[in-house]
Write an enzyme that holds these catalytic residues in place. Structure first.
Site, PDB file in Angstrom:
ATOM      1  N   LEU A  83       0.807  -1.226   0.000  1.00  0.00           N
ATOM      2  CA  LEU A  83       0.000   0.000   0.000  1.00  0.00           C
ATOM      3  C   LEU A  83       0.836   1.270   0.000  1.00  0.00           C
ATOM      4  N   ALA A  84       2.114   1.170   0.352  1.00  0.00           N
ATOM      5  CA  ALA A  84       2.922   2.393   0.506  1.00  0.00           C
ATOM      6  C   ALA A  84       2.903   3.195  -0.785  1.00  0.00           C
ATOM      7  N   THR A 132      -5.590   2.094  -7.590  1.00  0.00           N
ATOM      8  CA  THR A 132      -6.691   3.055  -7.545  1.00  0.00           C
ATOM      9  C   THR A 132      -7.514   3.038  -8.835  1.00  0.00           C
ATOM     10  N   ASP A 133      -8.759   3.478  -8.735  1.00  0.00           N
ATOM     11  CA  ASP A 133      -9.596   3.581  -9.943  1.00  0.00           C
ATOM     12  C   ASP A 133      -9.129   4.728 -10.851  1.00  0.00           C
ATOM     13  N   GLU A 134      -8.268   5.625 -10.307  1.00  0.00           N
ATOM     14  CA  GLU A 134      -7.844   6.789 -11.103  1.00  0.00           C
ATOM     15  C   GLU A 134      -6.996   6.393 -12.301  1.00  0.00           C
ATOM     16  N   TYR A 157      -0.215  11.698 -10.118  1.00  0.00           N
ATOM     17  CA  TYR A 157      -0.501  10.610  -9.167  1.00  0.00           C
ATOM     18  C   TYR A 157      -1.012   9.378  -9.904  1.00  0.00           C
ATOM     19  N   SER A 158      -2.067   9.567 -10.718  1.00  0.00           N
ATOM     20  CA  SER A 158      -2.657   8.378 -11.349  1.00  0.00           C
ATOM     21  C   SER A 158      -1.705   7.773 -12.373  1.00  0.00           C
ATOM     22  N   ALA A 159      -0.891   8.619 -13.026  1.00  0.00           N
ATOM     23  CA  ALA A 159       0.080   8.078 -13.985  1.00  0.00           C
ATOM     24  C   ALA A 159       1.131   7.237 -13.259  1.00  0.00           C
ATOM     25  N   SER A 160       1.520   7.681 -12.053  1.00  0.00           N
ATOM     26  CA  SER A 160       2.519   6.888 -11.322  1.00  0.00           C
ATOM     27  C   SER A 160       1.914   5.573 -10.833  1.00  0.00           C
ATOM     28  N   LYS A 161       0.640   5.600 -10.432  1.00  0.00           N
ATOM     29  CA  LYS A 161      -0.010   4.347 -10.005  1.00  0.00           C
ATOM     30  C   LYS A 161      -0.200   3.421 -11.202  1.00  0.00           C
ATOM     31  N   LEU A 197     -10.665  15.460   1.029  1.00  0.00           N
ATOM     32  CA  LEU A 197     -11.888  16.269   1.118  1.00  0.00           C
ATOM     33  C   LEU A 197     -12.688  16.109   2.427  1.00  0.00           C
TER      34      LEU A 197
HETATM   35  P1  NAD Z   1      -1.746   7.502   2.850  1.00  0.00           P
HETATM   36  O1  NAD Z   1      -1.091   8.642   2.153  1.00  0.00           O
HETATM   37  O2  NAD Z   1      -2.670   7.752   3.976  1.00  0.00           O
HETATM   38  O3  NAD Z   1      -0.618   6.509   3.402  1.00  0.00           O
HETATM   39  C1  NAD Z   1       0.519   6.150   2.651  1.00  0.00           C
HETATM   40  C2  NAD Z   1       1.514   5.447   3.567  1.00  0.00           C
HETATM   41  O4  NAD Z   1       2.672   5.089   2.774  1.00  0.00           O
HETATM   42  C3  NAD Z   1       2.010   6.335   4.710  1.00  0.00           C
HETATM   43  O5  NAD Z   1       2.024   5.605   5.917  1.00  0.00           O
HETATM   44  C4  NAD Z   1       3.428   6.715   4.289  1.00  0.00           C
HETATM   45  O6  NAD Z   1       4.297   6.951   5.377  1.00  0.00           O
HETATM   46  C5  NAD Z   1       3.826   5.468   3.490  1.00  0.00           C
HETATM   47  N1  NAD Z   1       4.899   5.787   2.521  1.00  0.00           N
HETATM   48  C6  NAD Z   1       4.921   6.809   1.619  1.00  0.00           C
HETATM   49  N2  NAD Z   1       6.087   6.806   0.947  1.00  0.00           N
HETATM   50  C7  NAD Z   1       6.799   5.748   1.410  1.00  0.00           C
HETATM   51  C8  NAD Z   1       8.078   5.204   1.084  1.00  0.00           C
HETATM   52  N3  NAD Z   1       8.876   5.784   0.181  1.00  0.00           N
HETATM   53  N4  NAD Z   1       8.491   4.088   1.738  1.00  0.00           N
HETATM   54  C9  NAD Z   1       7.699   3.508   2.672  1.00  0.00           C
HETATM   55  N5  NAD Z   1       6.501   3.985   3.034  1.00  0.00           N
HETATM   56  C10 NAD Z   1       6.044   5.089   2.403  1.00  0.00           C
HETATM   57  O7  NAD Z   1      -2.422   6.658   1.692  1.00  0.00           O
HETATM   58  P2  NAD Z   1      -3.820   5.860   1.680  1.00  0.00           P
HETATM   59  O8  NAD Z   1      -4.893   6.793   1.326  1.00  0.00           O
HETATM   60  O9  NAD Z   1      -3.907   5.030   2.901  1.00  0.00           O
HETATM   61  O10 NAD Z   1      -3.556   4.913   0.407  1.00  0.00           O
HETATM   62  C11 NAD Z   1      -2.907   3.665   0.556  1.00  0.00           C
HETATM   63  C12 NAD Z   1      -2.814   2.987  -0.801  1.00  0.00           C
HETATM   64  O11 NAD Z   1      -4.121   2.794  -1.332  1.00  0.00           O
HETATM   65  C13 NAD Z   1      -2.059   3.800  -1.852  1.00  0.00           C
HETATM   66  O12 NAD Z   1      -1.307   2.905  -2.632  1.00  0.00           O
HETATM   67  C14 NAD Z   1      -3.147   4.467  -2.673  1.00  0.00           C
HETATM   68  O13 NAD Z   1      -2.712   4.696  -3.994  1.00  0.00           O
HETATM   69  C15 NAD Z   1      -4.218   3.392  -2.620  1.00  0.00           C
HETATM   70  N6  NAD Z   1      -5.623   3.896  -2.750  1.00  0.00           N
HETATM   71  C16 NAD Z   1      -6.079   4.914  -1.938  1.00  0.00           C
HETATM   72  C17 NAD Z   1      -7.407   5.309  -2.044  1.00  0.00           C
HETATM   73  C18 NAD Z   1      -7.971   6.411  -1.152  1.00  0.00           C
HETATM   74  O14 NAD Z   1      -9.114   6.813  -1.354  1.00  0.00           O
HETATM   75  N7  NAD Z   1      -7.245   6.906  -0.156  1.00  0.00           N
HETATM   76  C19 NAD Z   1      -8.256   4.694  -2.957  1.00  0.00           C
HETATM   77  C20 NAD Z   1      -7.751   3.681  -3.775  1.00  0.00           C
HETATM   78  C21 NAD Z   1      -6.423   3.276  -3.646  1.00  0.00           C
HETATM   79  O1  DAU Z   2     -10.367   7.438  -6.479  1.00  0.00           O
HETATM   80  C1  DAU Z   2      -9.405   6.978  -5.597  1.00  0.00           C
HETATM   81  C2  DAU Z   2      -8.522   8.124  -5.157  1.00  0.00           C
HETATM   82  O2  DAU Z   2      -9.300   8.951  -4.297  1.00  0.00           O
HETATM   83  C3  DAU Z   2      -7.248   7.661  -4.456  1.00  0.00           C
HETATM   84  O3  DAU Z   2      -6.469   6.907  -5.339  1.00  0.00           O
HETATM   85  C4  DAU Z   2      -6.458   8.858  -3.920  1.00  0.00           C
HETATM   86  O4  DAU Z   2      -5.335   8.404  -3.196  1.00  0.00           O
HETATM   87  C5  DAU Z   2      -7.356   9.665  -3.012  1.00  0.00           C
HETATM   88  O5  DAU Z   2      -6.679  10.812  -2.546  1.00  0.00           O
HETATM   89  C6  DAU Z   2      -8.652  10.074  -3.729  1.00  0.00           C
HETATM   90  O6  DAU Z   2      -8.384  11.066  -4.770  1.00  0.00           O
HETATM   91  P1  DAU Z   2      -9.325  12.355  -4.992  1.00  0.00           P
HETATM   92  O7  DAU Z   2      -8.529  13.381  -5.663  1.00  0.00           O
HETATM   93  O8  DAU Z   2     -10.624  11.938  -5.586  1.00  0.00           O
HETATM   94  O9  DAU Z   2      -9.607  12.717  -3.426  1.00  0.00           O
HETATM   95  P2  DAU Z   2      -9.658  14.138  -2.659  1.00  0.00           P
HETATM   96  O10 DAU Z   2     -10.197  13.882  -1.294  1.00  0.00           O
HETATM   97  O11 DAU Z   2      -8.395  14.891  -2.791  1.00  0.00           O
HETATM   98  O12 DAU Z   2     -10.787  14.942  -3.495  1.00  0.00           O
HETATM   99  C7  DAU Z   2     -12.097  14.437  -3.637  1.00  0.00           C
HETATM  100  C8  DAU Z   2     -12.853  15.379  -4.537  1.00  0.00           C
HETATM  101  O13 DAU Z   2     -13.051  16.629  -3.846  1.00  0.00           O
HETATM  102  C9  DAU Z   2     -12.117  15.749  -5.811  1.00  0.00           C
HETATM  103  O14 DAU Z   2     -13.059  15.916  -6.865  1.00  0.00           O
HETATM  104  C10 DAU Z   2     -11.452  17.091  -5.507  1.00  0.00           C
HETATM  105  C11 DAU Z   2     -12.430  17.725  -4.529  1.00  0.00           C
HETATM  106  N1  DAU Z   2     -11.844  18.594  -3.495  1.00  0.00           N
HETATM  107  C12 DAU Z   2     -10.800  18.142  -2.775  1.00  0.00           C
HETATM  108  C13 DAU Z   2     -10.223  18.891  -1.779  1.00  0.00           C
HETATM  109  C14 DAU Z   2      -9.049  18.387  -0.981  1.00  0.00           C
HETATM  110  C15 DAU Z   2     -12.401  19.844  -3.235  1.00  0.00           C
HETATM  111  O15 DAU Z   2     -13.381  20.256  -3.890  1.00  0.00           O
HETATM  112  N2  DAU Z   2     -11.851  20.604  -2.236  1.00  0.00           N
HETATM  113  C16 DAU Z   2     -10.773  20.189  -1.509  1.00  0.00           C
HETATM  114  O16 DAU Z   2     -10.306  20.950  -0.621  1.00  0.00           O
END
Ligand code: NAD
Ligand code: DAU
Length: 351
Positions: A83-84, A132-134, A157-161, A197
């Site tokens: 997940l990192a 991620t779905d992105e 972000y999505s390009a790196s994933k 958000l």
């Molecule tokens: P987050 O940013 O809350 O946590 C990321 C964790 O990775 C942190 O604990 C950070 O310290 C660790 N990390 C970052 N860089 C690192 C490195 N170089 N080496 C080791 N550890 C490192 O992220 P999250 O929202 O919990 O997402 C976790 C995973 O799920 C990610 O891969 C993300 O792409 C994926 N994901 C997230 C969402 C979402 O909505 N948050 C949705 C779909 C997929």
């Molecule tokens: O779809 C999965 C992704 O969802 C994950 O892969 C990402 O790690 C996660 O961060 C999330 O990405 P989003 O960009 O969709 O999430 P975020 O919470 O940043 O934003 C949600 C929506 O709200 C998006 O359309 C942007 C908008 N937004 C976000 C912030 C932070 C605002 O309108 N205002 C804000 O301040």
């Protein structure tokens, strides 16, 4: 049967829920949480389980190849749940490099270490990559992302994933590493860093600060409670088919502005304000560059093949989330002040 499982990024938002689930539900597993503890990594997310016998923490930067190889020398991993990552789209726009290093190079370092460690006996091992779905890009008004949707990432972000997903599949195809990938929609729930958000809006309402809504607030996301993501990960890790991809989503699409209005109503009730008070904080701000319009997931494969389904209704999940933040104001304060970083020194460095 004793297994040693590596969970990377276990101190982050989703990772901490996955670590907790595995430590509590599988006492026969040794769970090794490897995390760099970036600004998003917070060991205070795991204080309820961090003294359990089947849990260990390793502070590791996955970008550092040698540290990853050393980790794989120290433990013989049966499974990896990766997940990192750098996870925030806005940060990938202001600073893409870190996303390339951690999300792409870090994933390849883990794949190389797994390949090296499993080369003579890959049977029964699994490299599970959390994505991620992105990666599928942005939808118009109609349609859903399926596992067959072509990749079309739009942000750094999505390009790196997407790159990391391709490398994981390439290592499976070319070198035979057993892998599985899941692509999930937006998560929400306890322990999410208040740059995303929902926790950002909760925190701002609590502090009577503006709620920034990007553009017209018309972008759509498909929200899933974080424990439902963790339950899907558990199922896929144990029962997913090697080489397959599974989409995970809440079937729960919300326009950002409608979500914020619902959140405002919940907050008004929870902090005993008159109805309509929080709404006044809504402030339309400049749009995110390249802002994807809509994400929505078809998770029928996961539901049919592995019997998964999400649990809370969105309003209930959101209410539970608000309650968590309001009863954990200290957590929020420490995250915002950066004090949570001291927990590592206290627990693991004897300082
Ligand atoms: P987050 O940013 O809350 O946590 C990321 C964790 O990775 C942190 O604990 C950070 O310290 C660790 N990390 C970052 N860089 C690192 C490195 N170089 N080496 C080791 N550890 C490192 O992220 P999250 O929202 O919990 O997402 C976790 C995973 O799920 C990610 O891969 C993300 O792409 C994926 N994901 C997230 C969402 C979402 O909505 N948050 C949705 C779909 C997929
Ligand atoms: O779809 C999965 C992704 O969802 C994950 O892969 C990402 O790690 C996660 O961060 C999330 O990405 P989003 O960009 O969709 O999430 P975020 O919470 O940043 O934003 C949600 C929506 O709200 C998006 O359309 C942007 C908008 N937004 C976000 C912030 C932070 C605002 O309108 N205002 C804000 O301040």
């Amino acid at each position: 049967m004793k297994k040693t499982i590596l969970i990377t990024g276990g101190a982050g938002f989703i990772g901490s829920h996955v670590v907790r689930r595995f430590v509590n539900n599988y006492p026969g597993y040794l769970v090794v949480n490897a995390d760099k503890l970036t600004y998003a990594g917070n060991l205070e997310n795991l204080t309820d389980i961090d003294t359990k016998k089947n849990y260990l923490f390793e502070k590791i930067d996955i970008v550092d190849k040698q540290s990853v190889l050393d980790l794989f020398k120290k433990y013989s991993f049966d499974g990896i749940i990766h997940l990192a990552a750098e996870s925030h789209v806005d940060r990938s726009i202001t600073g893409p490099d870190e996303f390339v290093f951690t999300n792409i190079v870090g994933t390849v370092n883990l794949l190389n270490a797994a390949l090296n460690s499993w080369k003579n006996a890959p049977e029964g091992k699994l490299f599970y990559h959390i994505s991620t779905d992105e990666v599928y890009g942005s939808l118009g008004k109609e349609g859903l992302f399926t596992e067959q949707t072509a990749y079309d990432p739009k942000s750094p972000y999505s390009a790196s994933k997407a790159s990391s997903d391709h490398m994981v599949r390439a290592y499976n195809h070319t070198f035979g590493i057993p892998v599985v990938i899941s692509n999930c929609s937006n998560n929400y729930g306890p322990n999410q860093f208040p740059e995303k958000l929902i926790p950002l809006a909760i925190n701002n309402i609590k502090n009577n600060k503006p709620i920034p809504v990007y553009g017209k607030g018309e972008n759509i996301r498909d929200w899933l409670y974080v424990e439902d993501h963790a339950s899907a990960i558990d199922l896929i890790f144990h029962h997913g088919k090697v080489g397959e991809t599974y989409n995970i989503g809440g079937n729960n699409e919300w326009k950002n502005i409608d979500l914020i209005l619902l959140l405002c109503r919940i907050m008004d009730k929870k902090i005993n304000q008159s109805a309509g008070t929080s709404e006044k904080l809504i402030t339309y701000v400049k749009d995110r560059p390249g802002h994807d319009l809509r994400y929505a997931i078809d998770s029928s494969k996961l539901q049919k093949e592995l019997g998964w389904s999400p649990i809370p209704e969105f309003a209930d999940g959101l209410e539970k989330t608000v309650e968590w933040y309001l009863t954990n104001l200290k957590w929020l304060e420490r995250v915002l002040s950066g004090d949570y970083g001291k927990y590592y020194d206290f627990m693991y460095s004897g300082k």
